[in-house]
Scaffold this motif. Sequence first.
Motif, PDB file in Angstrom:
ATOM      1  N   LEU A 165       0.827  -1.203   0.000  1.00  0.00           N
ATOM      2  CA  LEU A 165       0.000   0.000   0.000  1.00  0.00           C
ATOM      3  C   LEU A 165       0.860   1.251   0.000  1.00  0.00           C
ATOM      4  CD1 LEU A 165      -2.811   1.168   0.040  1.00  0.00           C
ATOM      5  CD2 LEU A 165      -2.821   0.975   2.532  1.00  0.00           C
ATOM      6  N   SER A 166       1.933   1.246   0.774  1.00  0.00           N
ATOM      7  CA  SER A 166       2.842   2.398   0.790  1.00  0.00           C
ATOM      8  C   SER A 166       3.481   2.598  -0.572  1.00  0.00           C
ATOM      9  CB  SER A 166       3.927   2.199   1.855  1.00  0.00           C
ATOM     10  OG  SER A 166       3.383   2.249   3.155  1.00  0.00           O
ATOM     11  N   ALA A 167       3.818   1.504  -1.245  1.00  0.00           N
ATOM     12  CA  ALA A 167       4.416   1.607  -2.578  1.00  0.00           C
ATOM     13  C   ALA A 167       3.428   2.208  -3.576  1.00  0.00           C
ATOM     14  CB  ALA A 167       4.875   0.229  -3.044  1.00  0.00           C
ATOM     15  N   LEU A 168       2.146   1.811  -3.450  1.00  0.00           N
ATOM     16  CA  LEU A 168       1.135   2.329  -4.372  1.00  0.00           C
ATOM     17  C   LEU A 168       0.863   3.812  -4.126  1.00  0.00           C
ATOM     18  CD1 LEU A 168      -1.432  -0.627  -4.352  1.00  0.00           C
ATOM     19  CD2 LEU A 168       0.161  -0.011  -6.178  1.00  0.00           C
ATOM     20  N   THR A 169       0.722   4.194  -2.864  1.00  0.00           N
ATOM     21  CA  THR A 169       0.448   5.611  -2.564  1.00  0.00           C
ATOM     22  C   THR A 169       1.637   6.494  -2.918  1.00  0.00           C
ATOM     23  OG1 THR A 169       1.147   5.221  -0.263  1.00  0.00           O
ATOM     24  CG2 THR A 169      -1.213   5.102  -0.748  1.00  0.00           C
ATOM     25  N   LYS A 170       2.836   5.979  -2.736  1.00  0.00           N
ATOM     26  CA  LYS A 170       4.032   6.753  -3.102  1.00  0.00           C
ATOM     27  C   LYS A 170       4.146   6.866  -4.612  1.00  0.00           C
ATOM     28  CE  LYS A 170       9.000   7.062  -2.186  1.00  0.00           C
ATOM     29  NZ  LYS A 170      10.167   6.417  -1.502  1.00  0.00           N
ATOM     30  N   GLY A 171       3.845   5.766  -5.322  1.00  0.00           N
ATOM     31  CA  GLY A 171       3.907   5.795  -6.775  1.00  0.00           C
ATOM     32  C   GLY A 171       2.853   6.696  -7.385  1.00  0.00           C
ATOM     33  N   ALA A 172       1.722   6.835  -6.685  1.00  0.00           N
ATOM     34  CA  ALA A 172       0.650   7.701  -7.185  1.00  0.00           C
ATOM     35  C   ALA A 172       0.853   9.160  -6.804  1.00  0.00           C
ATOM     36  CB  ALA A 172      -0.695   7.217  -6.648  1.00  0.00           C
ATOM     37  N   HIS A 173       1.928   9.447  -6.038  1.00  0.00           N
ATOM     38  CA  HIS A 173       2.277  10.806  -5.627  1.00  0.00           C
ATOM     39  C   HIS A 173       1.124  11.466  -4.860  1.00  0.00           C
ATOM     40  CE1 HIS A 173       5.875  10.514  -8.093  1.00  0.00           C
ATOM     41  NE2 HIS A 173       5.120  10.155  -9.136  1.00  0.00           N
ATOM     42  N   MET A 178      -1.724  11.237   3.146  1.00  0.00           N
ATOM     43  CA  MET A 178      -2.372  10.032   2.638  1.00  0.00           C
ATOM     44  C   MET A 178      -1.347   8.967   2.237  1.00  0.00           C
ATOM     45  SD  MET A 178      -5.433  11.764   0.363  1.00  0.00           S
ATOM     46  CE  MET A 178      -6.236  10.188   0.055  1.00  0.00           C
ATOM     47  N   GLY A 179      -0.130   9.104   2.768  1.00  0.00           N
ATOM     48  CA  GLY A 179       0.896   8.099   2.545  1.00  0.00           C
ATOM     49  C   GLY A 179       1.726   8.322   1.304  1.00  0.00           C
ATOM     50  N   GLY A 180       1.699   9.531   0.746  1.00  0.00           N
ATOM     51  CA  GLY A 180       2.440   9.789  -0.478  1.00  0.00           C
ATOM     52  C   GLY A 180       3.946   9.711  -0.325  1.00  0.00           C
ATOM     53  N   ASP A 181       4.442   9.845   0.920  1.00  0.00           N
ATOM     54  CA  ASP A 181       5.887   9.755   1.127  1.00  0.00           C
ATOM     55  C   ASP A 181       6.349   8.331   1.426  1.00  0.00           C
ATOM     56  OD1 ASP A 181       4.662   9.496   3.557  1.00  0.00           O
ATOM     57  OD2 ASP A 181       5.952  10.910   4.632  1.00  0.00           O
ATOM     58  N   GLY A 182       5.396   7.376   1.490  1.00  0.00           N
ATOM     59  CA  GLY A 182       5.753   5.985   1.764  1.00  0.00           C
ATOM     60  C   GLY A 182       6.143   5.718   3.199  1.00  0.00           C
ATOM     61  N   GLN A 183       5.887   6.660   4.082  1.00  0.00           N
ATOM     62  CA  GLN A 183       6.289   6.527   5.488  1.00  0.00           C
ATOM     63  C   GLN A 183       5.100   6.400   6.440  1.00  0.00           C
ATOM     64  OE1 GLN A 183       9.681   6.467   6.364  1.00  0.00           O
ATOM     65  NE2 GLN A 183       9.869   6.352   4.132  1.00  0.00           N
ATOM     66  N   ARG A 184       3.916   6.277   5.925  1.00  0.00           N
ATOM     67  CA  ARG A 184       2.735   6.255   6.791  1.00  0.00           C
ATOM     68  C   ARG A 184       2.635   4.948   7.560  1.00  0.00           C
ATOM     69  NH1 ARG A 184      -2.165   8.692   7.571  1.00  0.00           N
ATOM     70  NH2 ARG A 184      -3.833   7.299   8.229  1.00  0.00           N
ATOM     71  N   LEU A 185       2.226   5.047   8.829  1.00  0.00           N
ATOM     72  CA  LEU A 185       2.003   3.867   9.674  1.00  0.00           C
ATOM     73  C   LEU A 185       0.519   3.498   9.569  1.00  0.00           C
ATOM     74  CD1 LEU A 185       4.061   5.036  12.789  1.00  0.00           C
ATOM     75  CD2 LEU A 185       4.847   3.685  10.845  1.00  0.00           C
ATOM     76  N   TRP A 186       0.200   2.692   8.580  1.00  0.00           N
ATOM     77  CA  TRP A 186      -1.193   2.438   8.224  1.00  0.00           C
ATOM     78  C   TRP A 186      -2.011   1.837   9.356  1.00  0.00           C
ATOM     79  CZ3 TRP A 186      -2.803   4.688   3.961  1.00  0.00           C
ATOM     80  CH2 TRP A 186      -1.888   4.956   2.941  1.00  0.00           C
ATOM     81  N   LEU A 187      -1.442   0.921  10.110  1.00  0.00           N
ATOM     82  CA  LEU A 187      -2.219   0.194  11.118  1.00  0.00           C
ATOM     83  C   LEU A 187      -2.275   0.894  12.469  1.00  0.00           C
ATOM     84  CD1 LEU A 187      -1.172  -3.493  10.356  1.00  0.00           C
ATOM     85  CD2 LEU A 187      -3.313  -2.346   9.774  1.00  0.00           C
ATOM     86  N   THR A 188      -1.487   1.939  12.652  1.00  0.00           N
ATOM     87  CA  THR A 188      -1.478   2.613  13.951  1.00  0.00           C
ATOM     88  C   THR A 188      -1.997   4.047  13.892  1.00  0.00           C
ATOM     89  OG1 THR A 188       0.848   3.261  13.633  1.00  0.00           O
ATOM     90  CG2 THR A 188       0.420   1.201  14.816  1.00  0.00           C
TER      91      THR A 188
END
Length: 290
Positions: A165-173, A178-188
């Motif tokens: 998911l982080s790879a997809l949000t980062k790739g979508a800029h 919303m996780g665009g930097d690939g550093q979001r802690l999705w589950l917390t």
Amino acid sequence: MKDIWLTLKTIVIGLGAIGLVLLALYSLTLKLPGKWRERGQAVIFLFPALFCILAGLFVPALKTVYASLRNDAPKNTKFIGLKNFGEILTTKDARLVVFTTFTWVIVGTLAVVVLGVTVARFADGIKGEKIVKSLMFVPTCVSLAGAGIIWKFVYASPPTKVGLLSALTKGAHLPTSMGGDGQRLWLTERGIAGITPPATAPGFNTFLIIIIFIWAGAGVATVILSAAIKGVPESLIEAAKIDGATNRQAFYKVTLPYIRSTIVTVATLTVIAAFKSYDIVAATIGGNAG
């Protein structure tokens, strides 16, 4: 090794003794008159199952109700009536548990049923129908705990670098919130896009875990609903089309009402599963972060 053999021996002897007792009782029923013979045999064969249900379901349920009406003091517990239930509406953490549970039940059930009906409808009759339904059913073969572990990699956060998911949000800029930097802690992280829900309401991470439940449960719903749709008499659909109904109208006006009981059954099974979805939560976040 000796203990294992002793345990197996005990189990075999116990089951053998139960079988001999049931066989002896059954042979006694053969000497009874016809009417009483059938009743006696029914009692003999139903008794083991009824005993297990009574001992494993009703007795614990009654003990749970009894315990809920008393306080949680280690010794000398006292009867406090419905006070424990009142705390559900007055305690912040308890309200969060209730709201989160009903979110699982409502959102998860609606999504599973709608997805099951949709796939069953559009996959019916297409060239790769069996392949589509098989792919939908594969997640059902995985335990809920296993599904949680699989999706934990999908939602993986730093320092892990395999989060899909982080790879997809980062790739979508997407924006950083919303996780665009690939550093979001999705589950917390409970919020999304700068919006943080109240402390007594389910967070965005709750809905991410509900997606796992939907992924694991949609396969069974699809198979059951597909079988129900195939059972709708063609004469009813043809009659509707002769009267001027389109395929869409025939589906909503004829097919769905005809399989209403099946939809209710699927929804009921999904609701029960949602109430027992502890293993997904335990495998992903362990009940933390709201």
